[in-house]
Design an enzyme around this catalytic site. Structure first.
Site, PDB file in Angstrom:
ATOM      1  CB  CYS A 203      -0.894   0.025   1.237  1.00  9.42           C
ATOM      2  SG  CYS A 203      -1.739  -1.508   1.602  1.00  9.42           S
ATOM      3  CG  HIS A 207      -2.115   4.684  -1.544  1.00  8.96           C
ATOM      4  ND1 HIS A 207      -2.812   5.498  -2.400  1.00  8.96           N
ATOM      5  CD2 HIS A 207      -2.518   3.420  -1.835  1.00  8.96           C
ATOM      6  CE1 HIS A 207      -3.604   4.759  -3.156  1.00  8.96           C
ATOM      7  NE2 HIS A 207      -3.452   3.487  -2.837  1.00  8.96           N
ATOM      8  NE  ARG A 246      -9.429   1.511  -5.458  1.00 10.12           N
ATOM      9  CZ  ARG A 246      -8.804   0.614  -6.241  1.00 10.12           C
ATOM     10  NH1 ARG A 246      -9.250  -0.615  -6.346  1.00 10.12           N
ATOM     11  NH2 ARG A 246      -7.730   0.971  -6.932  1.00 10.12           N
ATOM     12  CB  CYS A 250      -5.919  -1.844  -3.617  1.00 12.23           C
ATOM     13  SG  CYS A 250      -6.171  -0.092  -3.862  1.00 12.23           S
TER      14      CYS A 250
END
Lengths: 289, 104
Positions: A203, A207, A246, A250
Site C-alpha cells: 500500500c 500511497h 476498494r 487494490c
C-alpha cells in the site's frame, strides 16, 4: 517514457526505504513493544507536509484533489451535482426502515446512529476484535433476525453513506485502549507496508512514496486522510462502494489474491489507516475517479 | 408535491442562466440480463426538454448510450432570478411528466 520513469522512481524510493527496514513515514517500530501509534501518525503528517508544503493537513481529506490542481478542477465540477446524492437519500430510507421485529438501526447505535461515523472502526473489548461501521451494521441486522447485507456495495454502502453524511465535519478519534488493540493496529500497519502480489507492491509504495506520482494514467492519493470520505462513489464502478471493496480491488491491482472482506486483516488495516487520519474530519460519502 | 425524478439547479448570471439537471433513472438499455439469464426490459428516458416562458431552451434526445442517472448541464440566454423552468421528460414506455425548477 515519462510515465515509466515516474513509476520506477516511486518503486526505487520504496526500495531504499524498506532496505532501511524502517517504514519511512512511520518511524516507530514493528513489534508490539516498540510500535508507537501516535509517533507514526505524526511522522506521516510530517512526511506529507515536507513533500507538499503548501497543503494544509485538514485538506488531505480530499485525497489526490488536495495535491493535483487539474484533477481538483474536474472533481469540483462533479461535486456540484454529487453522484452520491441519490444514494444518501436511499440510505436514509433504508436506515429508517424498521426490521421485521419492529426495531431499527437506531436501537443498535449510540445517538440513534446519527453523527457517529467518526467512532468507527473501534476496538471492541467484548468481541476481542476491531469493529468497522459495516460490521456493526450487519451485527445489528443479525441481532434482530435479519439477513446480513453484502459487504461491498448496494444497501450496506447506502446506509453507510447516510450515516457518514450525518457525521460530516466530526473529527476522527480512534482509540487504542490496550495492548490487544495495539496488536490490531500493528497488524494493520504491517499489512500496509508489506509487499504483495505479482507486482510485489505494498500500500505504501503507491500511497506514501507514490502519492501524486503517475502510475499509468492515475495519480495515487496520499494515505493521510485516505479513509475519511468512504463510502465512495467511484466513477470506475459507476456506483457507491465501501472501503473494503476498494481494499480487495487494490490487492487485485497488484495481481495478488484479495484477502477476505471484513476479515481480521482488512479490519485491522482499516483500524490502522483510520488511526493515521485521527484529527481529520469525516467527509463521506465522497466521489473519486 | 410528489418528488420527481429530476434534480435541477439553475443560476442566473450576467444575462444567461446556467442549468444543471440530474435525473434519477436506471436508463435500462434492454440488453442487460438478470440472474436467471432473462433480458431486463428496456426503459430509458427518450427526450428531456426544458422550457422557459413557454419557449423551449433545451431539447435532448437520449438513448441507450446515456448511462444511469444522466447529468446534463447547459446555458441559455435570458432567465431571471425567481422565474421558473418547465422540464419535461418522456420514457420509451410512453410515461411522461413535467417538473419545475426555480432559477436562483
Amino acid at each position: 517514457m515519462k510515465i515509466i520513469k515516474s513509476l520506477l522512481m516511486g518503486a526505487s524510493l520504496a526500495m531504499v526505504a524498506s532496505a532501511a527496514s524502517v517504514s519511512y513515514a512511520a518511524t516507530s517500530g514493528n513489534t508490539l513493544a516498540t510500535v508507537d501509534p501516535e509517533a507514526d501518525r505524526l511522522a506521516l503528517q510530517s512526511y506529507f507536509q515536507k513533500r507538499f508544503p503548501k497543503v494544509q493537513v485538514e485538506d488531505y481529506v480530499n485525497g489526490i484533489y488536495a495535491l493535483d490542481a487539474p484533477s481538483r478542477e474536474q472533481w469540483q465540477d462533479i461535486e456540484e451535482f454529487p453522484p452520491y446524492e441519490f444514494d444518501i437519500e436511499e440510505g436514509e430510507e433504508l436506515f429508517n426502515e424498521a426490521f421485521a421485529n419492529g426495531k431499527s438501526y437506531a436501537d443498535c447505535f449510540a445517538n440513534g446512529g446519527i453523527g457517529i461515523r467518526q467512532n468507527f472502526p473501534r476496538w471492541d473489548e467484548a468481541q476481542g476484535q476491531v469493529v468497522t461501521l459495516e460490521l456493526a451494521i450487519n451485527q445489528c441486522r443479525e441481532a434482530n433476525n435479519e439477513k446480513a447485507l453484502g459487504w461491498k456495495k448496494g444497501k450496506i454502502a447506502k446506509i453507510s453513506a447516510y450515516m457518514a453524511f450525518t457525521s460530516r465535519d466530526n473529527v476522527f478519534d480512534v482509540q487504542i485502549p490496550n495492548d490487544d488493540a495495539k496488536a490490531a493496529y500493528l497488524d494493520g500497519k504491517q499489512s500496509f507496508y508489506t509487499r504483495r502480489g505479482q507486482l510485489n507492491m505494498s500500500c505504501a509504495n503507491c500511497h506514501v512514496a507514490g502519492a501524486n506520482i503517475l502510475i499509468r494514467a492515475d495519480l495515487p492519493g496520499p494515505t493521510l486522510g485516505q479513509v475519511t470520505h468512504f463510502p465512495v462513489f467511484r466513477s470506475k464502478w459507476g456506483e457507491l462502494g465501501t472501503l473494503q471493496r476498494r481494499y480487495g480491488g487494490c490487492q487485485k491491482n497488484v495481481r495478488g489474491e484479495p484477502q477476505k472482506t471484513q476479515g481480521d486483516k482488512f479490519r485491522n488495516l482499516e483500524f490502522f489507516q483510520t488511526y493515521m487520519s485521527n484529527g481529520l474530519v469525516v467527509n463521506g460519502p465522497g466521489s473519486r475517479k | 408535491m410528489a418528488k420527481g425524478i429530476l434534480r435541477a439547479k439553475a443560476k442566473a448570471k450576467g444575462g444567461n442562466t446556467v442549468v444543471k439537471i440530474m435525473a434519477k433513472h436506471d436508463m435500462e438499455t434492454g440488453n442487460r440480463k438478470d440472474k436467471s439469464g432473462n433480458k431486463i426490459p428496456a426503459n430509458y428516458i427518450q427526450t428531456l426538454s426544458v422550457a422557459y416562458n413557454g419557449k423551449t431552451v433545451m431539447e435532448s434526445n437520449m438513448g441507450t448510450a446515456i448511462s444511469k442517472n444522466p447529468y446534463l448541464s447547459f446555458t441559455f440566454v435570458g432567465g431571471a432570478k425567481g422565474d421558473e423552468l418547465q422540464m419535461t421528460w418522456t420514457e420509451i414506455t410512453g410515461a411522461t411528466a413535467t417538473e419545475t425548477a426555480k432559477i436562483k
